[in-house]
Design a protein around this motif. Structure first.
Motif, PDB file in Angstrom:
ATOM      1  N   ALA A   1       0.833  -1.206   0.000  1.00  0.00           N
ATOM      2  CA  ALA A   1       0.000   0.000   0.000  1.00  0.00           C
ATOM      3  C   ALA A   1       0.866   1.253   0.000  1.00  0.00           C
ATOM      4  CB  ALA A   1      -0.914   0.009   1.220  1.00  0.00           C
ATOM      5  N   GLU A   2       0.426   2.265  -0.782  1.00  0.00           N
ATOM      6  CA  GLU A   2       1.141   3.539  -0.800  1.00  0.00           C
ATOM      7  C   GLU A   2       0.959   4.266   0.529  1.00  0.00           C
ATOM      8  OE1 GLU A   2      -0.654   5.342  -4.291  1.00  0.00           O
ATOM      9  OE2 GLU A   2       1.149   4.885  -5.434  1.00  0.00           O
ATOM     10  N   LYS A   3      -0.270   4.263   1.015  1.00  0.00           N
ATOM     11  CA  LYS A   3      -0.607   4.815   2.333  1.00  0.00           C
ATOM     12  C   LYS A   3      -1.455   3.782   3.028  1.00  0.00           C
ATOM     13  CE  LYS A   3      -0.578   9.653   1.031  1.00  0.00           C
ATOM     14  NZ  LYS A   3      -1.335  10.899   1.000  1.00  0.00           N
ATOM     15  N   GLN A   4      -1.363   3.762   4.337  1.00  0.00           N
ATOM     16  CA  GLN A   4      -2.191   2.811   5.076  1.00  0.00           C
ATOM     17  C   GLN A   4      -2.529   3.352   6.451  1.00  0.00           C
ATOM     18  OE1 GLN A   4       0.380  -0.623   4.928  1.00  0.00           O
ATOM     19  NE2 GLN A   4       1.147  -0.244   6.986  1.00  0.00           N
ATOM     20  N   MET A   5      -3.626   2.833   6.948  1.00  0.00           N
ATOM     21  CA  MET A   5      -4.077   3.164   8.297  1.00  0.00           C
ATOM     22  C   MET A   5      -4.617   1.874   8.895  1.00  0.00           C
ATOM     23  SD  MET A   5      -6.905   5.936   9.439  1.00  0.00           S
ATOM     24  CE  MET A   5      -7.533   5.907  11.103  1.00  0.00           C
ATOM     25  N   ALA A   6      -4.301   1.646  10.141  1.00  0.00           N
ATOM     26  CA  ALA A   6      -4.772   0.444  10.816  1.00  0.00           C
ATOM     27  C   ALA A   6      -5.188   0.821  12.233  1.00  0.00           C
ATOM     28  CB  ALA A   6      -3.672  -0.609  10.842  1.00  0.00           C
ATOM     29  N   LYS A   7      -6.170   0.092  12.741  1.00  0.00           N
ATOM     30  CA  LYS A   7      -6.660   0.391  14.087  1.00  0.00           C
ATOM     31  C   LYS A   7      -7.249  -0.869  14.702  1.00  0.00           C
ATOM     32  CE  LYS A   7      -9.711   3.484  16.659  1.00  0.00           C
ATOM     33  NZ  LYS A   7      -8.818   3.703  17.754  1.00  0.00           N
ATOM     34  N   GLU A   8      -6.904  -1.091  15.960  1.00  0.00           N
ATOM     35  CA  GLU A   8      -7.551  -2.145  16.738  1.00  0.00           C
ATOM     36  C   GLU A   8      -8.752  -1.520  17.419  1.00  0.00           C
ATOM     37  OE1 GLU A   8      -6.854  -4.988  20.592  1.00  0.00           O
ATOM     38  OE2 GLU A   8      -5.111  -4.144  19.601  1.00  0.00           O
ATOM     39  N   LEU A   9      -9.903  -2.160  17.286  1.00  0.00           N
ATOM     40  CA  LEU A   9     -11.127  -1.650  17.895  1.00  0.00           C
ATOM     41  C   LEU A   9     -11.425  -2.395  19.183  1.00  0.00           C
ATOM     42  CD1 LEU A   9     -13.442  -1.450  14.754  1.00  0.00           C
ATOM     43  CD2 LEU A   9     -11.847   0.254  15.613  1.00  0.00           C
ATOM     44  N   ASP A  10     -12.063  -1.703  20.099  1.00  0.00           N
ATOM     45  CA  ASP A  10     -12.496  -2.340  21.336  1.00  0.00           C
ATOM     46  C   ASP A  10     -13.861  -2.986  21.079  1.00  0.00           C
ATOM     47  OD1 ASP A  10     -12.598  -3.181  23.937  1.00  0.00           O
ATOM     48  OD2 ASP A  10     -13.223  -1.246  24.748  1.00  0.00           O
ATOM     49  N   VAL A  11     -13.845  -3.928  20.135  1.00  0.00           N
ATOM     50  CA  VAL A  11     -15.042  -4.657  19.719  1.00  0.00           C
ATOM     51  C   VAL A  11     -14.657  -6.129  19.659  1.00  0.00           C
ATOM     52  CG1 VAL A  11     -16.687  -5.003  17.829  1.00  0.00           C
ATOM     53  CG2 VAL A  11     -15.872  -2.709  18.347  1.00  0.00           C
ATOM     54  N   SER A  12     -15.492  -6.989  20.141  1.00  0.00           N
ATOM     55  CA  SER A  12     -15.218  -8.421  20.160  1.00  0.00           C
ATOM     56  C   SER A  12     -15.532  -9.072  18.814  1.00  0.00           C
ATOM     57  CB  SER A  12     -16.065  -9.074  21.254  1.00  0.00           C
ATOM     58  OG  SER A  12     -16.134 -10.457  21.091  1.00  0.00           O
ATOM     59  N   THR A  13     -14.667  -9.980  18.386  1.00  0.00           N
ATOM     60  CA  THR A  13     -14.943 -10.734  17.159  1.00  0.00           C
ATOM     61  C   THR A  13     -16.222 -11.557  17.318  1.00  0.00           C
ATOM     62  OG1 THR A  13     -13.467 -12.506  17.899  1.00  0.00           O
ATOM     63  CG2 THR A  13     -12.539 -10.861  16.383  1.00  0.00           C
ATOM     64  N   ASP A  14     -16.526 -11.990  18.543  1.00  0.00           N
ATOM     65  CA  ASP A  14     -17.770 -12.730  18.777  1.00  0.00           C
ATOM     66  C   ASP A  14     -18.991 -11.868  18.470  1.00  0.00           C
ATOM     67  OD1 ASP A  14     -16.405 -15.019  19.559  1.00  0.00           O
ATOM     68  OD2 ASP A  14     -16.599 -14.600  21.706  1.00  0.00           O
ATOM     69  N   ASP A  15     -18.923 -10.576  18.848  1.00  0.00           N
ATOM     70  CA  ASP A  15     -20.033  -9.667  18.545  1.00  0.00           C
ATOM     71  C   ASP A  15     -20.212  -9.504  17.038  1.00  0.00           C
ATOM     72  OD1 ASP A  15     -20.542  -9.304  21.236  1.00  0.00           O
ATOM     73  OD2 ASP A  15     -19.453  -7.399  21.358  1.00  0.00           O
ATOM     74  N   ILE A  16     -19.096  -9.414  16.312  1.00  0.00           N
ATOM     75  CA  ILE A  16     -19.169  -9.294  14.849  1.00  0.00           C
ATOM     76  C   ILE A  16     -19.736 -10.585  14.258  1.00  0.00           C
ATOM     77  CG2 ILE A  16     -17.853  -8.968  12.720  1.00  0.00           C
ATOM     78  CD1 ILE A  16     -18.110  -6.421  14.440  1.00  0.00           C
ATOM     79  N   ASP A  17     -19.278 -11.731  14.763  1.00  0.00           N
ATOM     80  CA  ASP A  17     -19.808 -13.018  14.277  1.00  0.00           C
ATOM     81  C   ASP A  17     -21.324 -13.082  14.430  1.00  0.00           C
ATOM     82  OD1 ASP A  17     -17.268 -13.982  13.645  1.00  0.00           O
ATOM     83  OD2 ASP A  17     -17.065 -15.137  15.501  1.00  0.00           O
ATOM     84  N   LYS A  18     -21.825 -12.680  15.594  1.00  0.00           N
ATOM     85  CA  LYS A  18     -23.271 -12.707  15.836  1.00  0.00           C
ATOM     86  C   LYS A  18     -24.001 -11.750  14.902  1.00  0.00           C
ATOM     87  CE  LYS A  18     -22.711 -13.895  20.682  1.00  0.00           C
ATOM     88  NZ  LYS A  18     -22.644 -13.358  22.039  1.00  0.00           N
TER      89      LYS A  18
END
Length: 169
Positions: free
Chosen positions: A142-159
């Motif tokens: 990537a020429e530019k990139q941004m990344a962030k860890e969220l205070d969100v559970s993968t289990d919540d996303i799965d549901k």
């Protein structure tokens, strides 16, 4: 300190759709090798009319636990619905987007959205935080990139993904 079940978002910009797809393919290889857990990724482009398109490889989507909903939800948060040129984002934005939104500040959303505007193509990846370490080692182009860890559970996303899938079906 990274939580073992938190969600990680990566957005990178590329000079062309082909360059973004090359890194997309690399992420799929990492998943096949067991280097990353649940994830979803999309190549995002803008056409000459300013419409945003979310391009997915449907074979990869079937192998991913989140089935297109997570990356689509991120795109839905970053761009107004009027400029999104695909219906694939619609169902995902609801529940999944709500969880992701709670994990990001308005400044984060603005910054992610602005990085995509700067490139001709972008790669959006949403996954378990193990993805962060794998992407660092993979040295994406990537020429530019941004990344962030969220205070969100993968289990919540799965549901939320499962719920969105039942609403679409």
């Amino acid at each position: 300190m990274a939580k073992p079940d938190s969600v990680f978002i990566f957005v990178g910009t590329y000079p062309s759709e082909a360059a973004a797809r090359a890194d997309y393919d690399l992420v799929k290889e990492l998943h096949s090798a067991g280097a990353v857990g649940s994830f979803d990724a999309s190549v995002v482009t803008k056409d000459e009319d300013g419409k945003v398109h979310v391009n997915k490889d449907e074979t990869a989507t079937r192998h991913g636990a989140w089935g297109g909903a997570a990356a689509g939800a991120v795109v839905g948060l970053l761009f107004p619905p009027a400029i999104i040129g695909t219906a694939a984002v619609g169902a995902a934005v609801g529940g999944v987007g709500g969880h992701l939104w709670r994990g990001m500040s308005r400044a984060d959303v603005k910054e992610f959205g602005e990085i995509i505007d700067e490139g001709q193509a972008a790669l959006v990846i949403v996954g378990a935080n193990t993805l962060s370490q794998a992407l660092d080692k993979a040295e994406l182009k990537a020429e530019k990139q941004m990344a962030k860890e969220l205070d969100v559970s993968t289990d919540d996303i799965d549901k939320a993904v499962r719920q969105a899938a039942t609403e679409v079906a």
